[in-house]
Design a protein around this motif. Structure first.
Motif, PDB file in Angstrom:
ATOM      1  N   ASN A  54    -105.613  36.132 -31.500  1.00 13.76           N
ATOM      2  CA  ASN A  54    -104.222  36.102 -31.950  1.00 13.76           C
ATOM      3  C   ASN A  54    -103.230  36.310 -30.815  1.00 13.76           C
ATOM      4  N   ASP A  55    -103.606  37.036 -29.771  1.00 16.24           N
ATOM      5  CA  ASP A  55    -102.679  37.254 -28.657  1.00 16.24           C
ATOM      6  C   ASP A  55    -103.402  37.184 -27.325  1.00 16.24           C
ATOM      7  N   ILE A  56    -104.005  36.047 -27.066  1.00 13.60           N
ATOM      8  CA  ILE A  56    -104.739  35.817 -25.823  1.00 13.60           C
ATOM      9  C   ILE A  56    -103.739  35.705 -24.664  1.00 13.60           C
ATOM     10  N   PRO A  57    -104.031  36.271 -23.493  1.00 14.04           N
ATOM     11  CA  PRO A  57    -103.112  36.189 -22.357  1.00 14.04           C
ATOM     12  C   PRO A  57    -102.804  34.741 -21.961  1.00 14.04           C
ATOM     13  N   ALA A  58    -101.593  34.523 -21.454  1.00 10.85           N
ATOM     14  CA  ALA A  58    -101.110  33.173 -21.140  1.00 10.85           C
ATOM     15  C   ALA A  58    -101.990  32.465 -20.112  1.00 10.85           C
ATOM     16  N   THR A  59    -102.498  33.184 -19.103  1.00  5.24           N
ATOM     17  CA  THR A  59    -103.333  32.525 -18.099  1.00  5.24           C
ATOM     18  C   THR A  59    -104.605  31.973 -18.727  1.00  5.24           C
ATOM     19  N   LEU A  60    -105.095  32.634 -19.760  1.00  2.00           N
ATOM     20  CA  LEU A  60    -106.288  32.141 -20.448  1.00  2.00           C
ATOM     21  C   LEU A  60    -105.960  30.993 -21.403  1.00  2.00           C
ATOM     22  N   LYS A  61    -104.746  30.978 -21.944  1.00  2.00           N
ATOM     23  CA  LYS A  61    -104.348  29.855 -22.804  1.00  2.00           C
ATOM     24  C   LYS A  61    -104.350  28.544 -22.029  1.00  2.00           C
ATOM     25  N   ARG A  62    -104.095  28.615 -20.727  1.00  2.00           N
ATOM     26  CA  ARG A  62    -104.066  27.421 -19.887  1.00  2.00           C
ATOM     27  C   ARG A  62    -105.430  27.142 -19.256  1.00  2.00           C
ATOM     28  N   SER A  63    -106.452  27.827 -19.697  1.00  2.00           N
ATOM     29  CA  SER A  63    -107.785  27.751 -19.096  1.00  2.00           C
ATOM     30  C   SER A  63    -108.776  27.096 -20.049  1.00  2.00           C
ATOM     31  N   PRO A  64    -109.992  26.808 -19.548  1.00  2.00           N
ATOM     32  CA  PRO A  64    -111.003  26.172 -20.398  1.00  2.00           C
ATOM     33  C   PRO A  64    -111.344  27.018 -21.633  1.00  2.00           C
ATOM     34  N   ARG A  65    -111.750  26.357 -22.675  1.00  2.00           N
ATOM     35  CA  ARG A  65    -112.107  26.995 -23.944  1.00  2.00           C
ATOM     36  C   ARG A  65    -113.177  28.064 -23.728  1.00  2.00           C
ATOM     37  N   LYS A  66    -114.132  27.822 -22.838  1.00  2.00           N
ATOM     38  CA  LYS A  66    -115.214  28.780 -22.577  1.00  2.00           C
ATOM     39  C   LYS A  66    -114.657  30.102 -22.041  1.00  2.00           C
ATOM     40  N   ALA A  67    -113.643  30.041 -21.171  1.00  2.00           N
ATOM     41  CA  ALA A  67    -113.023  31.267 -20.652  1.00  2.00           C
ATOM     42  C   ALA A  67    -112.342  32.024 -21.782  1.00  2.00           C
ATOM     43  N   GLN A  68    -111.680  31.300 -22.667  1.00  2.00           N
ATOM     44  CA  GLN A  68    -111.012  31.926 -23.808  1.00  2.00           C
ATOM     45  C   GLN A  68    -112.026  32.597 -24.723  1.00  2.00           C
ATOM     46  N   GLU A  69    -113.118  31.898 -24.995  1.00  2.00           N
ATOM     47  CA  GLU A  69    -114.155  32.463 -25.869  1.00  2.00           C
ATOM     48  C   GLU A  69    -114.797  33.702 -25.250  1.00  2.00           C
ATOM     49  N   THR A  70    -115.018  33.672 -23.944  1.00  2.00           N
ATOM     50  CA  THR A  70    -115.582  34.832 -23.251  1.00  2.00           C
ATOM     51  C   THR A  70    -114.664  36.035 -23.413  1.00  2.00           C
ATOM     52  N   TYR A  71    -113.367  35.821 -23.196  1.00  2.00           N
ATOM     53  CA  TYR A  71    -112.389  36.903 -23.334  1.00  2.00           C
ATOM     54  C   TYR A  71    -112.378  37.448 -24.759  1.00  2.00           C
ATOM     55  N   VAL A  72    -112.313  36.558 -25.748  1.00  2.00           N
ATOM     56  CA  VAL A  72    -112.213  36.978 -27.151  1.00  2.00           C
ATOM     57  C   VAL A  72    -113.441  37.785 -27.572  1.00  2.00           C
ATOM     58  N   LYS A  73    -114.628  37.275 -27.260  1.00  2.00           N
ATOM     59  CA  LYS A  73    -115.859  37.983 -27.645  1.00  2.00           C
ATOM     60  C   LYS A  73    -115.953  39.350 -26.973  1.00  2.00           C
ATOM     61  N   ALA A  74    -115.663  39.398 -25.675  1.00  2.00           N
ATOM     62  CA  ALA A  74    -115.743  40.668 -24.955  1.00  2.00           C
ATOM     63  C   ALA A  74    -114.679  41.643 -25.447  1.00  2.00           C
ATOM     64  N   HIS A  75    -113.491  41.152 -25.716  1.00  2.00           N
ATOM     65  CA  HIS A  75    -112.408  42.016 -26.194  1.00  2.00           C
ATOM     66  C   HIS A  75    -112.751  42.601 -27.563  1.00  2.00           C
ATOM     67  N   ASP A  76    -113.204  41.746 -28.473  1.00  2.00           N
ATOM     68  CA  ASP A  76    -113.525  42.234 -29.813  1.00  2.00           C
ATOM     69  C   ASP A  76    -114.667  43.243 -29.791  1.00  2.00           C
ATOM     70  N   ALA A  77    -115.661  43.015 -28.929  1.00  2.00           N
ATOM     71  CA  ALA A  77    -116.765  43.972 -28.806  1.00  2.00           C
ATOM     72  C   ALA A  77    -116.258  45.288 -28.205  1.00  2.00           C
ATOM     73  N   ALA A  78    -115.362  45.198 -27.230  1.00  2.00           N
ATOM     74  CA  ALA A  78    -114.813  46.414 -26.612  1.00  2.00           C
ATOM     75  C   ALA A  78    -113.943  47.196 -27.595  1.00  2.00           C
ATOM     76  N   VAL A  79    -113.224  46.498 -28.453  1.00  2.00           N
ATOM     77  CA  VAL A  79    -112.401  47.182 -29.463  1.00  2.00           C
ATOM     78  C   VAL A  79    -113.298  47.963 -30.414  1.00  2.00           C
ATOM     79  N   GLU A  80    -114.416  47.368 -30.803  1.00  2.00           N
ATOM     80  CA  GLU A  80    -115.352  48.067 -31.682  1.00  2.00           C
ATOM     81  C   GLU A  80    -115.901  49.326 -31.009  1.00  2.00           C
ATOM     82  N   ARG A  81    -116.144  49.241 -29.703  1.00  2.00           N
ATOM     83  CA  ARG A  81    -116.749  50.368 -28.996  1.00  2.00           C
ATOM     84  C   ARG A  81    -115.721  51.412 -28.542  1.00  2.00           C
ATOM     85  N   TYR A  82    -114.586  50.960 -27.978  1.00  2.00           N
ATOM     86  CA  TYR A  82    -113.617  51.881 -27.378  1.00  2.00           C
ATOM     87  C   TYR A  82    -112.308  52.003 -28.153  1.00  2.00           C
ATOM     88  N   GLY A  83    -112.064  51.097 -29.089  1.00  2.00           N
ATOM     89  CA  GLY A  83    -110.789  51.076 -29.788  1.00  2.00           C
ATOM     90  C   GLY A  83    -109.821  50.132 -29.080  1.00  2.00           C
TER      91      GLY A  83
END
Length: 132
Positions: free
Chosen positions: A5-34
């Motif tokens: 929902n609020d991916i950083p702008a540099t990633l919005k201009r990047s390949p889909r794989k970079a965006q997916e990597t960020y989203v998956k890692a971020h969501d996993a980190a939110v579950e673990r660290y908040g």
């Protein structure tokens, strides 16, 4: 909240794989660290293992691995981040990136100078992209 929902702008201009990597890692980190800075730093660390920042976007690296001493040393190291620049790449690769970013005087620079100049050029390109 999913990171998509609020991916950083540099990633919005990047390949889909970079965006997916960020989203998956971020969501996993939110579950673990908040939600918060730690989740975002963790997500960017995951992106930096497979992508390098060139200009105002991220591009796949030739080989996966830590991009700088901070990424290699982990959270508790005193090393500084290179801001997405692949500081562990060869000097030849950094020269190619510097040429692509039109960095003047690159042929006289050391590897560390190239990393700093690329980091500075990336920041400038991101600022200009935000202003559009």
């Amino acid at each position: 909240m999913p990171a998509r929902n609020d991916i950083p702008a540099t990633l919005k201009r990047s390949p889909r794989k970079a965006q997916e990597t960020y989203v998956k890692a971020h969501d996993a980190a939110v579950e673990r660290y908040g939600e918060g800075d730690r989740a975002h730093r963790t997500a960017f660390a995951a992106v930096k293992h497979s992508f390098e920042r060139i200009g105002d976007r991220w591009r796949a690296k030739e080989s996966k691995g830590p991009s700088d001493a901070k990424a290699a040393g982990g959270r508790n190291t005193r090393a500084r981040t290179a801001g997405g620049v692949d500081a562990n790449a060869s000097k030849e690769h950094l020269m190619e990136v510097a040429k692509e970013l039109n960095i003047h005087g690159r042929w006289r620079m050391t590897k560390n100078d190239l990393v700093g100049a690329i980091k500075q050029a990336n920041a400038g390109r991101t600022r200009r992209a935000r202003g559009k």
